[in-house]
Design a protein around this motif. Structure first.
Motif, PDB file in Angstrom:
ATOM      1  N   GLU A 124      15.309  38.509   5.512  1.00  8.28           N
ATOM      2  CA  GLU A 124      14.752  39.831   5.254  1.00  8.28           C
ATOM      3  C   GLU A 124      13.952  39.849   3.949  1.00  8.28           C
ATOM      4  O   GLU A 124      14.433  39.373   2.918  1.00  8.28           O
ATOM      5  CB  GLU A 124      15.901  40.841   5.172  1.00  8.28           C
ATOM      6  N   GLY A 153      10.030  33.447   6.377  1.00  5.34           N
ATOM      7  CA  GLY A 153      11.461  33.362   6.662  1.00  5.34           C
ATOM      8  C   GLY A 153      11.934  31.923   6.670  1.00  5.34           C
ATOM      9  O   GLY A 153      12.801  31.523   5.909  1.00  5.34           O
ATOM     10  N   PHE A 194      15.038  38.436  11.917  1.00  3.76           N
ATOM     11  CA  PHE A 194      13.918  38.212  11.011  1.00  3.76           C
ATOM     12  C   PHE A 194      13.217  39.553  10.836  1.00  3.76           C
ATOM     13  O   PHE A 194      12.645  40.076  11.799  1.00  3.76           O
ATOM     14  CB  PHE A 194      12.940  37.194  11.592  1.00  3.76           C
ATOM     15  N   SER A 195      13.266  40.119   9.640  1.00  2.00           N
ATOM     16  CA  SER A 195      12.624  41.419   9.433  1.00  2.00           C
ATOM     17  C   SER A 195      11.890  41.483   8.102  1.00  2.00           C
ATOM     18  O   SER A 195      12.383  41.025   7.078  1.00  2.00           O
ATOM     19  CB  SER A 195      13.643  42.555   9.519  1.00  2.00           C
ATOM     20  N   ARG A 196      10.667  42.024   8.173  1.00  2.00           N
ATOM     21  CA  ARG A 196       9.827  42.281   7.005  1.00  2.00           C
ATOM     22  C   ARG A 196       9.589  41.048   6.131  1.00  2.00           C
ATOM     23  O   ARG A 196       9.496  41.155   4.912  1.00  2.00           O
ATOM     24  CB  ARG A 196      10.381  43.447   6.192  1.00  2.00           C
ATOM     25  N   ASN A 197       9.466  39.882   6.733  1.00  2.00           N
ATOM     26  CA  ASN A 197       9.082  38.677   6.009  1.00  2.00           C
ATOM     27  C   ASN A 197       7.561  38.582   6.044  1.00  2.00           C
ATOM     28  O   ASN A 197       6.946  38.864   7.070  1.00  2.00           O
ATOM     29  CB  ASN A 197       9.709  37.450   6.664  1.00  2.00           C
ATOM     30  N   GLY A 228       5.146  34.620   9.618  1.00  2.00           N
ATOM     31  CA  GLY A 228       5.939  35.567   8.832  1.00  2.00           C
ATOM     32  C   GLY A 228       7.426  35.367   9.038  1.00  2.00           C
ATOM     33  O   GLY A 228       8.192  35.304   8.093  1.00  2.00           O
ATOM     34  N   GLY A 229       7.848  35.224  10.297  1.00  2.00           N
ATOM     35  CA  GLY A 229       9.257  34.973  10.602  1.00  2.00           C
ATOM     36  C   GLY A 229       9.589  33.501  10.519  1.00  2.00           C
ATOM     37  O   GLY A 229      10.424  33.074   9.731  1.00  2.00           O
ATOM     38  N   PHE A 262      12.943  39.895  15.987  1.00  2.00           N
ATOM     39  CA  PHE A 262      11.849  39.788  15.041  1.00  2.00           C
ATOM     40  C   PHE A 262      11.233  41.184  14.880  1.00  2.00           C
ATOM     41  O   PHE A 262      10.781  41.771  15.856  1.00  2.00           O
ATOM     42  CB  PHE A 262      10.778  38.818  15.559  1.00  2.00           C
ATOM     43  N   ASN A 319       7.368  41.346  10.837  1.00  2.00           N
ATOM     44  CA  ASN A 319       7.024  40.136  10.088  1.00  2.00           C
ATOM     45  C   ASN A 319       5.514  39.951  10.152  1.00  2.00           C
ATOM     46  O   ASN A 319       4.887  40.247  11.153  1.00  2.00           O
ATOM     47  CB  ASN A 319       7.727  38.925  10.713  1.00  2.00           C
TER      48      ASN A 319
END
Length: 156
Positions: A99, A109, A126-129, A136-137, A152, A155
């Motif tokens: 996160e 991530g 996987f969140s807000r990466n 992003g994830g 997910f 991301n």
């Protein structure tokens, strides 16, 4: 924490890594040609590395790292804000969350490359990466990932 040259490291119980930094790799944990096992919950929060693998960095010849439940939040690196695995076998045996991690290039991530095997045996979130370029994830290059119950969200 850094380990190399075929070391074997075990964390029994809760392990917390907060606010650590490295000038190159592995702001919290850096492994080269070594084995690592977390038998309890581990958390990696607000760690930084100038290059890669802020929470957990691993490079080797197919060695293993094993986590029970794990939480990676607010870590920042060029590659692999949460986890960086280069020719490593990494297993997450229980729930894991990535996160708000950041990578100034790829894999905010998780960044996985060069014949690595990463196995998420339970829920992986996987969140807000945020990665500036790709993944992003998760960013995967020439590796295998097994993901059970992945979520997910937001991301980039």
């Amino acid at each position: 924490m850094a380990a190399s040259e075929e070391s074997q490291v075990a964390f029994n119980g809760v392990a917390e890594f907060t606010g650590n930094s490295a000038n190159i790799n592995g702001g919290a944990v850096s492994l080269t040609d070594s084995q690592l096992e977390f038998t309890g919950h581990s958390s990696f929060i607000n760690n930084t590395a100038v290059y890669s693998g802020v929470g957990f960095y691993s490079a080797g010849k197919g060695e293993t790292a094993s986590f029970q439940s794990a939480y990676f939040k607010g870590n920042k690196a060029v590659y692999g804000g949460g986890v960086f695995a280069n020719n490593y076998n990494v297993t997450f045996n229980d729930a894991v969350t990535f996160e708000n991690n950041e990578a100034s290039t790829d894999g905010a991530g998780v960044y996985i490359l060069s014949r690595s095997e990463v196995d998420f045996k339970e829920a992986a979130t996987f969140s807000r990466n945020v990665a500036a370029e790709r993944g992003g994830g998760i960013m995967i290059i020439s590796s295998n990932v097994n993901l059970k119950n992945g979520t997910f969200t937001d991301n980039y």
